[in-house]
Design a protein around this motif. Structure first.
Motif, PDB file in Angstrom:
ATOM      1  N   VAL A 160      -4.421   2.887   3.023  1.00 42.10           N
ATOM      2  CA  VAL A 160      -3.907   1.596   3.476  1.00 42.10           C
ATOM      3  C   VAL A 160      -4.234   0.509   2.456  1.00 42.10           C
ATOM      4  N   LEU A 161      -5.498   0.481   2.012  1.00 42.97           N
ATOM      5  CA  LEU A 161      -5.909  -0.527   1.031  1.00 42.97           C
ATOM      6  C   LEU A 161      -5.144  -0.379  -0.277  1.00 42.97           C
ATOM      7  N   SER A 162      -4.981   0.842  -0.714  1.00 41.73           N
ATOM      8  CA  SER A 162      -4.257   1.086  -1.964  1.00 41.73           C
ATOM      9  C   SER A 162      -2.811   0.596  -1.869  1.00 41.73           C
ATOM     10  N   THR A 163      -2.168   0.878  -0.744  1.00 39.47           N
ATOM     11  CA  THR A 163      -0.773   0.465  -0.558  1.00 39.47           C
ATOM     12  C   THR A 163      -0.649  -1.053  -0.516  1.00 39.47           C
ATOM     13  N   LEU A 164      -1.578  -1.711   0.188  1.00 32.97           N
ATOM     14  CA  LEU A 164      -1.487  -3.161   0.332  1.00 32.97           C
ATOM     15  C   LEU A 164      -1.897  -3.893  -0.948  1.00 32.97           C
ATOM     16  N   LYS A 165      -2.785  -3.313  -1.719  1.00 30.21           N
ATOM     17  CA  LYS A 165      -3.113  -3.910  -3.018  1.00 30.21           C
ATOM     18  C   LYS A 165      -1.888  -3.876  -3.931  1.00 30.21           C
ATOM     19  N   ALA A 166      -1.141  -2.757  -3.864  1.00 30.84           N
ATOM     20  CA  ALA A 166       0.101  -2.668  -4.646  1.00 30.84           C
ATOM     21  C   ALA A 166       1.112  -3.706  -4.163  1.00 30.84           C
ATOM     22  N   LEU A 167       1.130  -3.960  -2.851  1.00 30.10           N
ATOM     23  CA  LEU A 167       2.008  -4.991  -2.312  1.00 30.10           C
ATOM     24  C   LEU A 167       1.638  -6.359  -2.878  1.00 30.10           C
ATOM     25  N   GLY A 168       0.336  -6.660  -2.936  1.00 32.08           N
ATOM     26  CA  GLY A 168      -0.106  -7.940  -3.477  1.00 32.08           C
ATOM     27  C   GLY A 168       0.279  -8.120  -4.933  1.00 32.08           C
ATOM     28  N   ARG A 196       8.758  -4.685   2.948  1.00 29.86           N
ATOM     29  CA  ARG A 196       8.710  -3.939   4.203  1.00 29.86           C
ATOM     30  C   ARG A 196       8.265  -2.500   4.012  1.00 29.86           C
ATOM     31  N   ALA A 197       8.773  -1.833   2.984  1.00 26.91           N
ATOM     32  CA  ALA A 197       8.473  -0.411   2.798  1.00 26.91           C
ATOM     33  C   ALA A 197       6.965  -0.191   2.667  1.00 26.91           C
ATOM     34  N   ARG A 198       6.290  -1.031   1.888  1.00 29.53           N
ATOM     35  CA  ARG A 198       4.847  -0.859   1.698  1.00 29.53           C
ATOM     36  C   ARG A 198       4.065  -1.223   2.968  1.00 29.53           C
ATOM     37  N   ILE A 199       4.505  -2.270   3.666  1.00 23.42           N
ATOM     38  CA  ILE A 199       3.802  -2.657   4.894  1.00 23.42           C
ATOM     39  C   ILE A 199       3.948  -1.580   5.960  1.00 23.42           C
ATOM     40  N   GLU A 200       5.166  -1.045   6.121  1.00 25.00           N
ATOM     41  CA  GLU A 200       5.373   0.027   7.100  1.00 25.00           C
ATOM     42  C   GLU A 200       4.593   1.287   6.704  1.00 25.00           C
ATOM     43  N   LEU A 201       4.528   1.555   5.411  1.00 32.94           N
ATOM     44  CA  LEU A 201       3.763   2.710   4.951  1.00 32.94           C
ATOM     45  C   LEU A 201       2.279   2.524   5.251  1.00 32.94           C
ATOM     46  N   ALA A 254      10.136   3.837  -3.430  1.00 34.80           N
ATOM     47  CA  ALA A 254      10.735   4.190  -4.718  1.00 34.80           C
ATOM     48  C   ALA A 254      12.094   3.512  -4.897  1.00 34.80           C
ATOM     49  N   ALA A 255      12.853   3.369  -3.799  1.00 36.58           N
ATOM     50  CA  ALA A 255      14.188   2.770  -3.894  1.00 36.58           C
ATOM     51  C   ALA A 255      14.119   1.280  -4.185  1.00 36.58           C
ATOM     52  N   ALA A 256      13.119   0.600  -3.618  1.00 39.77           N
ATOM     53  CA  ALA A 256      12.985  -0.853  -3.813  1.00 39.77           C
ATOM     54  C   ALA A 256      11.507  -1.196  -3.975  1.00 39.77           C
ATOM     55  N   PRO A 257      10.955  -1.025  -5.182  1.00 36.20           N
ATOM     56  CA  PRO A 257       9.512  -1.262  -5.386  1.00 36.20           C
ATOM     57  C   PRO A 257       9.068  -2.686  -5.082  1.00 36.20           C
ATOM     58  N   GLU A 258       9.975  -3.650  -5.201  1.00 41.53           N
ATOM     59  CA  GLU A 258       9.605  -5.043  -4.959  1.00 41.53           C
ATOM     60  C   GLU A 258       9.695  -5.422  -3.479  1.00 41.53           C
ATOM     61  N   PRO A 273       4.503  13.111   9.160  1.00 39.98           N
ATOM     62  CA  PRO A 273       4.787  13.500   7.764  1.00 39.98           C
ATOM     63  C   PRO A 273       6.228  13.171   7.349  1.00 39.98           C
ATOM     64  N   GLY A 274       7.180  13.423   8.254  1.00 38.45           N
ATOM     65  CA  GLY A 274       8.578  13.091   7.933  1.00 38.45           C
ATOM     66  C   GLY A 274       8.766  11.598   7.735  1.00 38.45           C
ATOM     67  N   ALA A 275       8.109  10.801   8.583  1.00 43.34           N
ATOM     68  CA  ALA A 275       8.193   9.347   8.440  1.00 43.34           C
ATOM     69  C   ALA A 275       7.573   8.895   7.126  1.00 43.34           C
ATOM     70  N   GLN A 276       6.452   9.507   6.754  1.00 43.31           N
ATOM     71  CA  GLN A 276       5.795   9.136   5.503  1.00 43.31           C
ATOM     72  C   GLN A 276       6.689   9.444   4.307  1.00 43.31           C
ATOM     73  N   ALA A 277       7.383  10.577   4.336  1.00 44.39           N
ATOM     74  CA  ALA A 277       8.278  10.937   3.236  1.00 44.39           C
ATOM     75  C   ALA A 277       9.401   9.911   3.091  1.00 44.39           C
ATOM     76  N   LEU A 278       9.960   9.474   4.212  1.00 47.51           N
ATOM     77  CA  LEU A 278      11.040   8.477   4.152  1.00 47.51           C
ATOM     78  C   LEU A 278      10.528   7.134   3.630  1.00 47.51           C
ATOM     79  N   LEU A 279       9.319   6.750   4.041  1.00 50.05           N
ATOM     80  CA  LEU A 279       8.775   5.469   3.587  1.00 50.05           C
ATOM     81  C   LEU A 279       8.455   5.509   2.094  1.00 50.05           C
ATOM     82  N   GLU A 280       8.008   6.643   1.612  1.00 48.51           N
ATOM     83  CA  GLU A 280       7.767   6.769   0.167  1.00 48.51           C
ATOM     84  C   GLU A 280       9.083   6.687  -0.605  1.00 48.51           C
ATOM     85  N   GLN A 281      10.154   7.244  -0.015  1.00 46.03           N
ATOM     86  CA  GLN A 281      11.480   7.087  -0.631  1.00 46.03           C
ATOM     87  C   GLN A 281      11.890   5.617  -0.665  1.00 46.03           C
ATOM     88  N   ALA A 282      11.580   4.908   0.415  1.00 41.25           N
ATOM     89  CA  ALA A 282      11.927   3.487   0.484  1.00 41.25           C
ATOM     90  C   ALA A 282      11.182   2.689  -0.583  1.00 41.25           C
TER      91      ALA A 282
END
Length: 385
Positions: free
Chosen positions: A234-242, A216-221, A209-213, A198-207
């Protein structure tokens, strides 16, 4: 006994003459010293121009001895020592400058910066950090922050690196949002290794938000969400990456196929990958499409044609080798040897290459192990560059 003024009247001219002679002697000595100091200075400069550093150092030492109050000679001598790798002597020169009470504020800040460079070159990172921190609020502040950032990255002190990057970003010294996202990702990976998902997920969500483009942040998430058993997320996050950074999709294509299989949304992901491949042909995306089609009995025959179609678009030895692996040859008994030779030949072509220094690796890095540059590895293989 009466006081005789005659002796005073006779002594005054004598004292005047002696004083005049003493002043002339001091003046001659000063002029001689001044002549010797420039002569030694120009001699050292001449040696420098001829790339004779040993002789230049001797000449500058002579000049400093003749005129110990000249700060410029000390700076020149200290820089020479540093360039020669004699860091202890450079440190002594610059510490001597800082100990002088008559040094101007400008020269004091300059000496502090030179001392910090001495420590950096010598690899004394703790002392360099202290020296660099003393440069806050000086004209050398921007350079000091960059050096501090390099120190914290080198020692993997991500919280302090994030603090410095934030200061530089706020001071308009550049856009450090992506760099801050990397630092958050590094901290998240550390928490994940410790079992704090959970702590890792919170940091990745901050990442994110800090750099939406940033990719790495979305792939690690997405990787963390897979670890937490959330294939739909996972699919939702990677679709946003695409959508945000389609150039990075080849790095996430295998993970996307895995999530599509787990959620039963293979047709949707297959169409998405095909659309991306049509826009930007990629070996990794092609491999993911072939893997999906190979798992489907109805589309398995068409999967073999994917490599041929790719060869129509790109001259790819990797695709040719993969196609050949599925074909029957006239002399099939020689196929294994031929295939091994081809696989060996194409192996270097499947690496990733740093765009900054050319360092090649079998895996993709967010920070180059060679030159420490961030985001210098394209999401494409060497053959595709």
């Amino acid at each position: 006994m009466e006081f005789d003024l005659t002796w005073i009247l006779l002594g005054l001219p004598v004292a005047f003459v002696l004083g005049w002679l003493a002043s002339r002697f001091d003046l001659r000595q000063l002029r001689a010293e001044n002549r010797r100091a420039p002569k030694a200075y120009f001699k050292g400069l001449n040696f420098l121009l001829n790339e004779q550093q040993d002789q230049a150092i001797d000449a500058f030492i002579e000049a400093v001895q003749n005129d110990p109050d000249t700060s410029e000679l000390h700076f020149a001598l200290g820089n020479l020592f540093r360039r020669r790798g004699e860091y202890d002597r450079a440190v002594r020169v610059h510490e001597h400058l800082l100990s002088r009470g008559d040094l101007s504020r400008t020269d004091r800040e300059r000496a502090q910066h030179a001392l910090a460079l001495d420590f950096l070159k010598a690899g004394l990172l703790d002392r360099a950090e202290d020296a660099l921190r003393r440069l806050e609020g000086t004209p050398f502040e921007a350079q000091a922050r960059l050096a501090l950032l390099a120190i914290y990255e080198r020692s993997r002190d991500w919280p302090h690196a994030a603090t410095i990057a934030r200061k530089m970003h706020d001071a308009d010294q550049g856009d450090f949002s992506t760099r801050q996202a990397h630092y958050l990702c590094e901290q998240a990976l550390a928490l994940s290794a410790q079992g704090d998902l959970p702590g890792a997920q919170a940091l990745l969500e901050q990442a994110v938000a800090a750099a939406p483009e940033a990719a790495r942040a979305r792939i690690e998430l997405a990787r963390l969400q897979r670890l937490m058993g959330q294939p739909a997320a996972v699919l939702s996050t990677l679709k946003a990456l695409g959508e945000r950074n389609p150039a990075a999709l080849p790095l996430a294509a295998p993970l996307m196929v895995e999530a599509a299989t787990a959620t039963g949304r293979t047709q949707e992901v297959h169409a998405l990958l095909q659309a991306h491949y049509a826009q930007a042909p990629s070996l990794d995306v092609l491999e993911s499409i072939v893997a999906m089609e190979a798992a489907d009995e109805t589309t398995r025959p068409s999967a073999r044609q994917r490599y041929v179609e790719h060869l129509d678009k790109e001259r790819s030895l990797v695709a040719a080798a993969k196609w050949l692996a599925t074909e029957k040859l006239e002399h099939e008994e020689f196929h294994p040897q031929i295939q091994r030779a081809l696989d060996h030949a194409v192996k270097p072509l499947t690496r990733y290459r740093c765009a900054a220094c050319g360092f090649e690796a079998r895996q993709h890095f967010w920070q180059c192990p060679g030159c420490q540059t961030w985001d210098s590895y394209p999401a494409r293989r060497v053959e595709e560059l």
